[in-house]
Design a protein around this motif. Structure first.
Motif, PDB file in Angstrom:
ATOM      1  N   ALA A 240      16.467  58.597  55.406  1.00  6.05           N
ATOM      2  CA  ALA A 240      15.490  57.518  55.603  1.00  6.05           C
ATOM      3  C   ALA A 240      15.151  57.363  57.089  1.00  6.05           C
ATOM      4  N   LEU A 241      16.170  57.462  57.953  1.00  4.25           N
ATOM      5  CA  LEU A 241      15.912  57.390  59.399  1.00  4.25           C
ATOM      6  C   LEU A 241      15.016  58.543  59.856  1.00  4.25           C
ATOM      7  N   LEU A 242      15.321  59.740  59.380  1.00  2.97           N
ATOM      8  CA  LEU A 242      14.511  60.901  59.752  1.00  2.97           C
ATOM      9  C   LEU A 242      13.078  60.756  59.248  1.00  2.97           C
ATOM     10  N   TRP A 243      12.922  60.277  58.030  1.00  2.67           N
ATOM     11  CA  TRP A 243      11.582  60.088  57.481  1.00  2.67           C
ATOM     12  C   TRP A 243      10.778  59.124  58.345  1.00  2.67           C
ATOM     13  N   ARG A 244      11.383  57.977  58.666  1.00  4.59           N
ATOM     14  CA  ARG A 244      10.669  56.982  59.468  1.00  4.59           C
ATOM     15  C   ARG A 244      10.338  57.517  60.857  1.00  4.59           C
ATOM     16  N   ALA A 245      11.275  58.240  61.456  1.00  2.00           N
ATOM     17  CA  ALA A 245      11.063  58.717  62.823  1.00  2.00           C
ATOM     18  C   ALA A 245      10.085  59.883  62.906  1.00  2.00           C
ATOM     19  N   LEU A 246      10.070  60.753  61.894  1.00  2.00           N
ATOM     20  CA  LEU A 246       9.311  61.998  62.015  1.00  2.00           C
ATOM     21  C   LEU A 246       8.108  62.119  61.094  1.00  2.00           C
ATOM     22  N   PHE A 247       8.195  61.556  59.891  1.00  2.00           N
ATOM     23  CA  PHE A 247       7.198  61.887  58.877  1.00  2.00           C
ATOM     24  C   PHE A 247       6.401  60.710  58.338  1.00  2.00           C
ATOM     25  N   ARG A 248       6.802  59.506  58.604  1.00  2.23           N
ATOM     26  CA  ARG A 248       6.169  58.342  57.974  1.00  2.23           C
ATOM     27  C   ARG A 248       4.672  58.267  58.268  1.00  2.23           C
ATOM     28  N   ASP A 249       4.290  58.455  59.515  1.00  6.45           N
ATOM     29  CA  ASP A 249       2.877  58.295  59.874  1.00  6.45           C
ATOM     30  C   ASP A 249       1.997  59.418  59.340  1.00  6.45           C
ATOM     31  N   ASP A 250       2.495  60.644  59.413  1.00  5.02           N
ATOM     32  CA  ASP A 250       1.709  61.796  58.949  1.00  5.02           C
ATOM     33  C   ASP A 250       2.664  62.901  58.512  1.00  5.02           C
TER      34      ASP A 250
ATOM     35  N   GLY B 125       4.085  70.472  63.216  1.00  2.00           N
ATOM     36  CA  GLY B 125       5.100  70.218  64.234  1.00  2.00           C
ATOM     37  C   GLY B 125       5.909  68.951  64.012  1.00  2.00           C
ATOM     38  N   ALA B 126       5.635  68.220  62.944  1.00  2.00           N
ATOM     39  CA  ALA B 126       6.375  66.976  62.702  1.00  2.00           C
ATOM     40  C   ALA B 126       7.876  67.225  62.554  1.00  2.00           C
ATOM     41  N   ALA B 127       8.229  68.374  62.035  1.00  2.00           N
ATOM     42  CA  ALA B 127       9.647  68.674  61.800  1.00  2.00           C
ATOM     43  C   ALA B 127      10.314  69.356  62.991  1.00  2.00           C
ATOM     44  N   ASP B 128       9.583  69.612  64.066  1.00  2.00           N
ATOM     45  CA  ASP B 128      10.173  70.313  65.209  1.00  2.00           C
ATOM     46  C   ASP B 128      11.430  69.641  65.755  1.00  2.00           C
ATOM     47  N   PRO B 129      11.456  68.311  65.932  1.00  2.00           N
ATOM     48  CA  PRO B 129      12.701  67.689  66.398  1.00  2.00           C
ATOM     49  C   PRO B 129      13.861  67.869  65.413  1.00  2.00           C
ATOM     50  N   LEU B 130      13.557  67.837  64.143  1.00  2.00           N
ATOM     51  CA  LEU B 130      14.596  68.043  63.134  1.00  2.00           C
ATOM     52  C   LEU B 130      15.196  69.435  63.268  1.00  2.00           C
ATOM     53  N   VAL B 131      14.343  70.420  63.457  1.00  2.00           N
ATOM     54  CA  VAL B 131      14.805  71.799  63.600  1.00  2.00           C
ATOM     55  C   VAL B 131      15.591  71.974  64.897  1.00  2.00           C
ATOM     56  N   SER B 132      15.052  71.486  66.008  1.00  2.91           N
ATOM     57  CA  SER B 132      15.701  71.737  67.301  1.00  2.91           C
ATOM     58  C   SER B 132      16.971  70.916  67.494  1.00  2.91           C
ATOM     59  N   LEU B 133      16.997  69.677  67.002  1.00  8.10           N
ATOM     60  CA  LEU B 133      18.167  68.821  67.224  1.00  8.10           C
ATOM     61  C   LEU B 133      19.270  68.999  66.184  1.00  8.10           C
ATOM     62  N   PHE B 134      18.905  69.364  64.966  1.00  5.21           N
ATOM     63  CA  PHE B 134      19.880  69.390  63.887  1.00  5.21           C
ATOM     64  C   PHE B 134      20.094  70.778  63.288  1.00  5.21           C
ATOM     65  N   LEU B 135      19.047  71.355  62.791  1.00  2.61           N
ATOM     66  CA  LEU B 135      19.181  72.568  61.981  1.00  2.61           C
ATOM     67  C   LEU B 135      19.478  73.821  62.788  1.00  2.61           C
ATOM     68  N   SER B 136      18.987  73.909  64.001  1.00  2.00           N
ATOM     69  CA  SER B 136      19.131  75.144  64.779  1.00  2.00           C
ATOM     70  C   SER B 136      20.574  75.452  65.165  1.00  2.00           C
ATOM     71  N   HIS B 137      21.438  74.471  65.132  1.00  2.00           N
ATOM     72  CA  HIS B 137      22.827  74.670  65.542  1.00  2.00           C
ATOM     73  C   HIS B 137      23.734  75.115  64.398  1.00  2.00           C
ATOM     74  N   GLY B 138      23.240  75.073  63.194  1.00  2.00           N
ATOM     75  CA  GLY B 138      24.103  75.398  62.061  1.00  2.00           C
ATOM     76  C   GLY B 138      25.223  74.370  61.998  1.00  2.00           C
ATOM     77  N   GLY B 139      26.449  74.825  61.871  1.00  2.00           N
ATOM     78  CA  GLY B 139      27.584  73.909  61.865  1.00  2.00           C
ATOM     79  C   GLY B 139      28.334  73.918  63.178  1.00  2.00           C
ATOM     80  N   ALA B 140      27.713  74.424  64.247  1.00  2.00           N
ATOM     81  CA  ALA B 140      28.423  74.638  65.504  1.00  2.00           C
ATOM     82  C   ALA B 140      28.317  73.470  66.477  1.00  2.00           C
ATOM     83  N   ARG B 141      27.622  72.434  66.142  1.00  2.00           N
ATOM     84  CA  ARG B 141      27.451  71.309  67.071  1.00  2.00           C
ATOM     85  C   ARG B 141      28.299  70.131  66.635  1.00  2.00           C
ATOM     86  N   ASP B 142      28.846  69.423  67.586  1.00  2.00           N
ATOM     87  CA  ASP B 142      29.675  68.254  67.326  1.00  2.00           C
ATOM     88  C   ASP B 142      28.848  67.211  66.558  1.00  2.00           C
TER      89      ASP B 142
END
Length: 106
Positions: free
Chosen positions: A59-69, A74-91
């Motif tokens: 719900a937080l991700l939806w409101r921050a990234l996708f709610r308006d449009d 590129g709406a998902a770019d922060p999701l990819v760069s901050l979360f998904l790109s690290h796999g399970g290797a980030r704290d």
């Protein structure tokens, strides 16, 4: 003795058969005492609350990234760069920090 007087060995399995047997589609396997273990109580709560965490985070991700449009290029770019790109290797704590910053900015 924790068992009722005169109940004899296996009284809990017989009680389970008498009470729950008519309600179950399969008969209780003779000689087993699966009803004496409560491991499902520990794992169920953890699974349920993990599900609630996931709902909250999505719900937080939806409101921050996708709610308006939601279909914006590129709406998902922060999701990819901050979360998904690290796999399970980030704290996970760092990921949650980024989520908090992202949700407060959005």
């Amino acid at each position: 003795s924790p068992s009722p007087p005169g109940a004899g060995k296996g009284w809990t399995a017989r009680l389970l058969d008498d009470v729950a047997g008519p309600l179950h589609p399969f008969p209780h396997p003779r000689g087993t005492v699966s009803h004496s273990r409560f491991s499902h109580l520990g794992s169920y709560g953890a699974n349920y609350y993990s599900y609630l965490w996931c709902r909250g985070i999505s719900a937080l991700l939806w409101r921050a990234l996708f709610r308006d449009d939601p279909l914006k290029h590129g709406a998902a770019d922060p999701l990819v760069s901050l979360f998904l790109s690290h796999g399970g290797a980030r704290d996970p704590e760092l990921i949650m920090d980024d989520l908090a910053k992202l949700s407060s900015a959005g």
